[in-house]
Design a protein around this motif. Structure first.
Motif, PDB file in Angstrom:
ATOM      1  N   VAL A   6       0.852  -1.195   0.000  1.00 36.25           N
ATOM      2  CA  VAL A   6       0.000   0.000   0.000  1.00 36.25           C
ATOM      3  C   VAL A   6       0.886   1.242   0.000  1.00 36.25           C
ATOM      4  O   VAL A   6       2.017   1.216   0.468  1.00 36.25           O
ATOM      5  CB  VAL A   6      -0.963   0.067   1.219  1.00 36.25           C
ATOM      6  CG1 VAL A   6      -1.929  -1.086   1.228  1.00 36.25           C
ATOM      7  CG2 VAL A   6      -0.214   0.158   2.519  1.00 36.25           C
ATOM      8  N   ASP A   7       0.339   2.309  -0.561  1.00 35.94           N
ATOM      9  CA  ASP A   7       0.908   3.641  -0.418  1.00 35.94           C
ATOM     10  C   ASP A   7      -0.156   4.465   0.300  1.00 35.94           C
ATOM     11  O   ASP A   7      -1.346   4.325   0.015  1.00 35.94           O
ATOM     12  CB  ASP A   7       1.210   4.287  -1.772  1.00 35.94           C
ATOM     13  CG  ASP A   7       2.397   3.636  -2.475  1.00 35.94           C
ATOM     14  OD1 ASP A   7       3.254   3.042  -1.795  1.00 35.94           O
ATOM     15  OD2 ASP A   7       2.460   3.732  -3.719  1.00 35.94           O
ATOM     16  N   VAL A   8       0.256   5.320   1.217  1.00 37.32           N
ATOM     17  CA  VAL A   8      -0.679   6.208   1.907  1.00 37.32           C
ATOM     18  C   VAL A   8      -0.259   7.635   1.577  1.00 37.32           C
ATOM     19  O   VAL A   8       0.842   8.060   1.931  1.00 37.32           O
ATOM     20  CB  VAL A   8      -0.677   5.965   3.436  1.00 37.32           C
ATOM     21  CG1 VAL A   8      -1.669   6.905   4.114  1.00 37.32           C
ATOM     22  CG2 VAL A   8      -1.012   4.510   3.752  1.00 37.32           C
ATOM     23  N   LEU A   9      -1.146   8.327   0.854  1.00 35.91           N
ATOM     24  CA  LEU A   9      -0.857   9.687   0.396  1.00 35.91           C
ATOM     25  C   LEU A   9      -1.564  10.696   1.292  1.00 35.91           C
ATOM     26  O   LEU A   9      -2.730  10.512   1.636  1.00 35.91           O
ATOM     27  CB  LEU A   9      -1.338   9.868  -1.039  1.00 35.91           C
ATOM     28  CG  LEU A   9      -0.936   8.776  -2.038  1.00 35.91           C
ATOM     29  CD1 LEU A   9      -1.582   9.025  -3.373  1.00 35.91           C
ATOM     30  CD2 LEU A   9       0.566   8.697  -2.166  1.00 35.91           C
ATOM     31  N   ASP A  10      -0.868  11.754   1.638  1.00 33.93           N
ATOM     32  CA  ASP A  10      -1.432  12.823   2.464  1.00 33.93           C
ATOM     33  C   ASP A  10      -1.535  14.070   1.600  1.00 33.93           C
ATOM     34  O   ASP A  10      -0.520  14.651   1.226  1.00 33.93           O
ATOM     35  CB  ASP A  10      -0.526  13.057   3.671  1.00 33.93           C
ATOM     36  CG  ASP A  10      -1.072  14.085   4.639  1.00 33.93           C
ATOM     37  OD1 ASP A  10      -2.274  14.418   4.552  1.00 33.93           O
ATOM     38  OD2 ASP A  10      -0.297  14.557   5.486  1.00 33.93           O
ATOM     39  N   THR A  11      -2.753  14.469   1.255  1.00 40.67           N
ATOM     40  CA  THR A  11      -2.958  15.683   0.471  1.00 40.67           C
ATOM     41  C   THR A  11      -3.538  16.757   1.390  1.00 40.67           C
ATOM     42  O   THR A  11      -3.808  16.503   2.563  1.00 40.67           O
ATOM     43  CB  THR A  11      -3.919  15.446  -0.717  1.00 40.67           C
ATOM     44  OG1 THR A  11      -5.245  15.278  -0.225  1.00 40.67           O
ATOM     45  CG2 THR A  11      -3.491  14.231  -1.529  1.00 40.67           C
ATOM     46  N   ALA A  12      -3.784  17.926   0.854  1.00 43.57           N
ATOM     47  CA  ALA A  12      -4.335  19.018   1.660  1.00 43.57           C
ATOM     48  C   ALA A  12      -5.742  18.702   2.153  1.00 43.57           C
ATOM     49  O   ALA A  12      -6.114  19.070   3.259  1.00 43.57           O
ATOM     50  CB  ALA A  12      -4.342  20.317   0.857  1.00 43.57           C
ATOM     51  N   GLU A  14      -7.369  15.362   1.922  1.00 44.98           N
ATOM     52  CA  GLU A  14      -7.709  13.982   2.277  1.00 44.98           C
ATOM     53  C   GLU A  14      -6.475  13.105   2.387  1.00 44.98           C
ATOM     54  O   GLU A  14      -5.383  13.481   1.984  1.00 44.98           O
ATOM     55  CB  GLU A  14      -8.662  13.393   1.225  1.00 44.98           C
ATOM     56  CG  GLU A  14      -8.070  13.286  -0.160  1.00 44.98           C
ATOM     57  CD  GLU A  14      -9.058  12.798  -1.200  1.00 44.98           C
ATOM     58  OE1 GLU A  14     -10.166  12.359  -0.854  1.00 44.98           O
ATOM     59  OE2 GLU A  14      -8.717  12.854  -2.392  1.00 44.98           O
ATOM     60  N   VAL A  15      -6.704  11.914   2.941  1.00 45.06           N
ATOM     61  CA  VAL A  15      -5.713  10.848   2.948  1.00 45.06           C
ATOM     62  C   VAL A  15      -6.207   9.818   1.942  1.00 45.06           C
ATOM     63  O   VAL A  15      -7.396   9.479   1.930  1.00 45.06           O
ATOM     64  CB  VAL A  15      -5.559  10.225   4.351  1.00 45.06           C
ATOM     65  CG1 VAL A  15      -4.747   8.950   4.308  1.00 45.06           C
ATOM     66  CG2 VAL A  15      -4.931  11.229   5.306  1.00 45.06           C
ATOM     67  N   ILE A  16      -5.310   9.345   1.087  1.00 43.90           N
ATOM     68  CA  ILE A  16      -5.680   8.368   0.069  1.00 43.90           C
ATOM     69  C   ILE A  16      -4.805   7.137   0.245  1.00 43.90           C
ATOM     70  O   ILE A  16      -3.576   7.236   0.307  1.00 43.90           O
ATOM     71  CB  ILE A  16      -5.477   8.933  -1.352  1.00 43.90           C
ATOM     72  CG1 ILE A  16      -6.238  10.241  -1.524  1.00 43.90           C
ATOM     73  CG2 ILE A  16      -5.901   7.896  -2.396  1.00 43.90           C
ATOM     74  CD1 ILE A  16      -5.882  11.004  -2.784  1.00 43.90           C
ATOM     75  N   ILE A  17      -5.452   5.983   0.344  1.00 47.57           N
ATOM     76  CA  ILE A  17      -4.735   4.709   0.428  1.00 47.57           C
ATOM     77  C   ILE A  17      -4.801   4.075  -0.952  1.00 47.57           C
ATOM     78  O   ILE A  17      -5.884   3.920  -1.519  1.00 47.57           O
ATOM     79  CB  ILE A  17      -5.350   3.790   1.490  1.00 47.57           C
ATOM     80  CG1 ILE A  17      -5.233   4.468   2.852  1.00 47.57           C
ATOM     81  CG2 ILE A  17      -4.667   2.424   1.484  1.00 47.57           C
ATOM     82  CD1 ILE A  17      -6.089   3.857   3.916  1.00 47.57           C
ATOM     83  N   VAL A  18      -3.640   3.718  -1.495  1.00 47.49           N
ATOM     84  CA  VAL A  18      -3.544   3.137  -2.824  1.00 47.49           C
ATOM     85  C   VAL A  18      -2.982   1.725  -2.681  1.00 47.49           C
ATOM     86  O   VAL A  18      -1.934   1.539  -2.058  1.00 47.49           O
ATOM     87  CB  VAL A  18      -2.616   3.989  -3.728  1.00 47.49           C
ATOM     88  CG1 VAL A  18      -2.500   3.381  -5.110  1.00 47.49           C
ATOM     89  CG2 VAL A  18      -3.099   5.430  -3.793  1.00 47.49           C
ATOM     90  N   ALA A  19      -3.704   0.737  -3.249  1.00 46.86           N
ATOM     91  CA  ALA A  19      -3.263  -0.653  -3.148  1.00 46.86           C
ATOM     92  C   ALA A  19      -3.475  -1.361  -4.481  1.00 46.86           C
ATOM     93  O   ALA A  19      -4.606  -1.481  -4.939  1.00 46.86           O
ATOM     94  CB  ALA A  19      -4.027  -1.379  -2.045  1.00 46.86           C
ATOM     95  N   PRO A  20      -2.392  -1.820  -5.136  1.00 46.07           N
ATOM     96  CA  PRO A  20      -2.561  -2.575  -6.370  1.00 46.07           C
ATOM     97  C   PRO A  20      -3.144  -3.960  -6.066  1.00 46.07           C
ATOM     98  O   PRO A  20      -2.683  -4.647  -5.153  1.00 46.07           O
ATOM     99  CB  PRO A  20      -1.142  -2.682  -6.933  1.00 46.07           C
ATOM    100  CG  PRO A  20      -0.231  -2.404  -5.798  1.00 46.07           C
ATOM    101  CD  PRO A  20      -0.994  -1.616  -4.777  1.00 46.07           C
TER     102      PRO A  20
END
Length: 108
Positions: A6-12, A14-20
């Motif tokens: 997983v990648d966990v992205l922190d934007t202004a 929201e938080v987005i979890i990305v999982a292939p």
């Protein structure tokens, strides 16, 4: 039980979890939330072509049950979580909560 990357992205906003999740039917994936712990789980099944193989020359792909838990910050709107699948990648979007802030002067 295996783990998925997983990648966990922190934007202004929201938080987005990305999982292939290549090779996994989205209906076979469970996304659960308990307090501030999000868990992705499911199963990657062998494609039917594996039944025809006499032996495996190289075996690097993981097949079977998987689960991955991510501890999230508490300043998220957990009641507004949404998940999408695009190009064999799950994206879980969790909006941030905006807290009111103000500087307070001390009266002398």
């Amino acid at each position: 039980v295996g783990q998925i990357a997983v990648d966990v992205l922190d934007t202004a906003e929201e938080v987005i979890i990305v999982a292939p999740v290549a090779g996994v039917d989205p209906s076979d994936i469970d996304i659960a939330l308990s307090r501030n712990i999000l868990t992705l789980s499911g199963e990657r099944k062998h494609p039917p072509i594996y039944l025809d193989a006499k032996r495996m020359l190289v075996e690097e792909c993981y097949y079977g049950s998987f689960s991955r838990s991510i501890i999230l910050p508490e300043n998220l709107a957990f009641n507004k979580i949404r998940a999408t699948v695009d190009h064999n990648t799950i994206m879980v979007h969790i909006p941030k909560i905006s807290f009111f802030s103000k500087n307070i002067k001390i009266d002398a």
